[in-house]
Scaffold this motif. Structure first.
Motif, PDB file in Angstrom:
ATOM      1  N   UNK A   1       3.395  24.874  61.187  1.00  0.00           N
ATOM      2  CA  UNK A   1       3.407  23.584  61.891  1.00  0.00           C
ATOM      3  C   UNK A   1       3.432  22.430  60.885  1.00  0.00           C
ATOM      4  N   UNK A   2       2.587  22.503  59.864  1.00  0.00           N
ATOM      5  CA  UNK A   2       2.535  21.438  58.842  1.00  0.00           C
ATOM      6  C   UNK A   2       3.875  21.301  58.130  1.00  0.00           C
ATOM      7  N   UNK A   3       4.484  22.420  57.823  1.00  0.00           N
ATOM      8  CA  UNK A   3       5.791  22.391  57.159  1.00  0.00           C
ATOM      9  C   UNK A   3       6.825  21.712  58.060  1.00  0.00           C
ATOM     10  N   UNK A   4       6.835  22.083  59.324  1.00  0.00           N
ATOM     11  CA  UNK A   4       7.776  21.519  60.288  1.00  0.00           C
ATOM     12  C   UNK A   4       7.594  20.005  60.431  1.00  0.00           C
ATOM     13  N   UNK A   5       6.334  19.558  60.488  1.00  0.00           N
ATOM     14  CA  UNK A   5       6.026  18.152  60.713  1.00  0.00           C
ATOM     15  C   UNK A   5       5.964  17.326  59.423  1.00  0.00           C
ATOM     16  N   UNK A   6       6.043  17.990  58.268  1.00  0.00           N
ATOM     17  CA  UNK A   6       5.954  17.256  57.008  1.00  0.00           C
ATOM     18  C   UNK A   6       4.548  16.748  56.725  1.00  0.00           C
ATOM     19  N   UNK A   7       3.553  17.507  57.131  1.00  0.00           N
ATOM     20  CA  UNK A   7       2.151  17.119  56.934  1.00  0.00           C
ATOM     21  C   UNK A   7       1.690  17.641  55.579  1.00  0.00           C
ATOM     22  N   UNK A   8       1.394  16.723  54.690  1.00  0.00           N
ATOM     23  CA  UNK A   8       0.924  17.093  53.358  1.00  0.00           C
ATOM     24  C   UNK A   8      -0.598  17.158  53.336  1.00  0.00           C
ATOM     25  N   UNK A   9      -1.127  17.720  52.276  1.00  0.00           N
ATOM     26  CA  UNK A   9      -2.575  17.804  52.110  1.00  0.00           C
ATOM     27  C   UNK A   9      -3.206  16.411  52.113  1.00  0.00           C
ATOM     28  N   UNK A  10      -2.478  15.452  51.576  1.00  0.00           N
ATOM     29  CA  UNK A  10      -2.971  14.073  51.473  1.00  0.00           C
ATOM     30  C   UNK A  10      -3.235  13.447  52.847  1.00  0.00           C
ATOM     31  N   UNK A  11      -2.427  13.783  53.849  1.00  0.00           N
ATOM     32  CA  UNK A  11      -2.566  13.157  55.167  1.00  0.00           C
ATOM     33  C   UNK A  11      -3.137  14.094  56.233  1.00  0.00           C
ATOM     34  N   UNK A  12      -3.413  15.328  55.867  1.00  0.00           N
ATOM     35  CA  UNK A  12      -3.875  16.318  56.843  1.00  0.00           C
ATOM     36  C   UNK A  12      -5.179  15.903  57.516  1.00  0.00           C
ATOM     37  N   UNK A  13      -6.091  15.296  56.774  1.00  0.00           N
ATOM     38  CA  UNK A  13      -7.376  14.888  57.335  1.00  0.00           C
ATOM     39  C   UNK A  13      -7.188  13.891  58.475  1.00  0.00           C
TER      40      UNK A  13
END
Length: 177
Positions: free
Chosen positions: A61-73
């Motif tokens: 899901x994170x890969x698909x949405x472009x969610x990086x560790x920096x913005x995951x929180x």
């Protein structure tokens, strides 16, 4: 049931996944699964014991949405919850998630358009709540300007949808010189 193939329900699952803004869908007959990746348009079949773990699905899901560790929180920040109070409807969650993701990715201008009666103020409240609780750009709480052309459009939401923010809200009144 296993009188049908594992992929018989995939189109219905894809339809739901698109409505819910999800990158993949599953279908099963109880004997196995098919996963359709909506981004790649690929299907993958696997047995029950090979079902992806929640962690694997979250990574996908994170890969698909472009969610990086920096913005995951920020992306995973909780919604406001209070017992016996309303919860966001599925389309409000999608709107909140899309706006939070856009802000987290650095977009400066975002327009939220929803029909009359769909809960724009409540949706805006949930966005504000999540930003105030998880997003600290340069160590500061974000500021939100809520504008309306009539007092009733400010006062009513302050008593209802925006009530949990009352302690941090200020109403600016028109002062005559």
């Amino acid at each position: 049931d296993n009188k049908h193939s594992i992929g018989d329900g995939i189109q219905q699952a894809v339809d739901y996944a698109e409505i819910l803004d999800l990158p993949f869908a599953f279908s099963s007959n109880g004997d196995g699964f098919v996963l359709q990746d909506l981004k790649l348009g690929e299907n993958k079949e696997f047995s029950l014991n090979k079902f992806p773990s929640p962690k694997e699905l979250w990574e996908k899901y994170k890969e698909y949405k472009g969610i990086t560790e920096k913005i995951e929180d920020l992306i995973t920040a909780d919604y406001y919850f209070e017992a016996n109070w309303k919860e966001p409807r599925y389309y409000q969650r999608i709107a909140v998630n899309r706006i939070i993701e856009s802000i987290a990715k650095g977009k400066k201008k975002i327009l939220l358009v929803m029909a009359t009666g769909t809960g724009k103020t409540y949706t805006a409240f949930q966005i504000i709540w999540r930003l105030r609780n998880k997003w600290k750009p340069k160590g500061h709480n974000p500021r939100v300007l809520y504008l309306a052309d009539r007092n009733i459009l400010v006062d009513d939401p302050r008593r209802k949808d925006l009530k949990p923010l009352q302690k941090v809200m200020t109403k600016v009144k028109n002062r005559k010189a």
